[in-house]
Design a protein around this motif. Sequence first.
Motif, PDB file in Angstrom:
ATOM      1  N   GLU A 141       0.834  -1.209   0.000  1.00  0.00           N
ATOM      2  CA  GLU A 141       0.000   0.000   0.000  1.00  0.00           C
ATOM      3  C   GLU A 141       0.865   1.255   0.000  1.00  0.00           C
ATOM      4  O   GLU A 141       1.497   1.587   1.014  1.00  0.00           O
ATOM      5  N   ASP A 173      -5.761   2.911  -2.698  1.00  0.00           N
ATOM      6  CA  ASP A 173      -6.491   3.724  -1.722  1.00  0.00           C
ATOM      7  C   ASP A 173      -6.759   5.075  -2.387  1.00  0.00           C
ATOM      8  O   ASP A 173      -5.824   5.775  -2.786  1.00  0.00           O
ATOM      9  N   HIS A 176      -4.889   8.152  -0.945  1.00  0.00           N
ATOM     10  CA  HIS A 176      -3.463   8.162  -1.287  1.00  0.00           C
ATOM     11  C   HIS A 176      -3.255   8.426  -2.780  1.00  0.00           C
ATOM     12  O   HIS A 176      -2.280   9.077  -3.170  1.00  0.00           O
ATOM     13  N   HIS A 199      -9.357   0.557  -1.203  1.00  0.00           N
ATOM     14  CA  HIS A 199      -9.803   1.396  -0.087  1.00  0.00           C
ATOM     15  C   HIS A 199     -10.526   2.625  -0.626  1.00  0.00           C
ATOM     16  O   HIS A 199      -9.946   3.375  -1.421  1.00  0.00           O
ATOM     17  N   ARG A 216      -9.257  13.009   5.592  1.00  0.00           N
ATOM     18  CA  ARG A 216     -10.166  12.108   4.855  1.00  0.00           C
ATOM     19  C   ARG A 216     -11.620  12.452   5.163  1.00  0.00           C
ATOM     20  O   ARG A 216     -11.954  12.849   6.282  1.00  0.00           O
ATOM     21  N   GLU A 245     -12.385   3.176   4.414  1.00  0.00           N
ATOM     22  CA  GLU A 245     -11.280   3.386   5.348  1.00  0.00           C
ATOM     23  C   GLU A 245     -11.055   4.865   5.609  1.00  0.00           C
ATOM     24  O   GLU A 245     -10.440   5.564   4.822  1.00  0.00           O
TER      25      GLU A 245
HETATM   26 ZN    ZN Z   1      -5.677   2.527   2.834  1.00  0.00          ZN
END
Ligand code: ZN
Length: 278
Positions: A141, A173, A176, A199, A216, A245
Amino acid sequence: MKVCFNQATTMKNSTLAMDLVLCEKHGYELIEIRLDKLRDYLKTNTMEDLAAFFAKSRIKPYAFNALEFITFRDEAGYKQIKDDLVFLCEAGEKIGCKKIVVVPTFDIGGYTKTEIKNESVRVLNELADIAEKYGVKLAYEFVGYPNCSVNTFGQTYDIIKAVDRENVGMVLDCFHFHAMGSCLEDLKKADAGKIFIFHIDDSEDLPVGAARDDKRLWPGEGAVDLDGILSALKEIGYSEMVSVELFRPEYWDWDIEKTIQVGKEKTEAVVGKYFEIE
Ligand code: ZN
């Protein structure tokens, strides 16, 4: 697409036992279990208790989060990573959890991208040798922070392709992906089979490199091009699972059941435009 709950979303106040009961109640198909929450659970319960819960429930374990900072470690640090890997592989055998998220190291100094790739490939191969004996897959990740050694989709995919083994893939994700300006074109060129975990989340609108996990937001409430990511995933044939997440302190302070319920509703509203929710 199966909807999954990642325990980071309720990290501050909840427990594994509580997340499990509430996720089952609210119809999640899958859960990603945090290593720290598992260790807390095992202070008063056993792996057999956890296996018994999953045996009688619809929700199933999908992955463990996470072995952190796997690259550029000293001997003691690397030994701890390998010990934790074996612990998770053995735990996974008891409950049928066959994926582990692994995270690259931050603040490594002036290594080049080639050196980072070589180190990532070396470590992923060594850890994959161990995981393979248990039938466990590793998902690398990338983290969308400027000081993370692997911080874009393209850089991660390049590493995963170089490793080129069946039990090593990656996490996509959305936070990210957005945070360091990853390219949709790179995602559109990717093999969907290499994306082991997806994610979902969103982000406040900060410049490239400035956002951190506390920024987030629920999917659909921020600046991430989720439509672009979801349509790219559809195009390449990914449809396995989506895991909500968040790491937002504000949501950690909500009632835990409300957080779990809202996470599912927000995820389904965004993902349901592109995929059938199972
Ligand atoms: Zn993540």
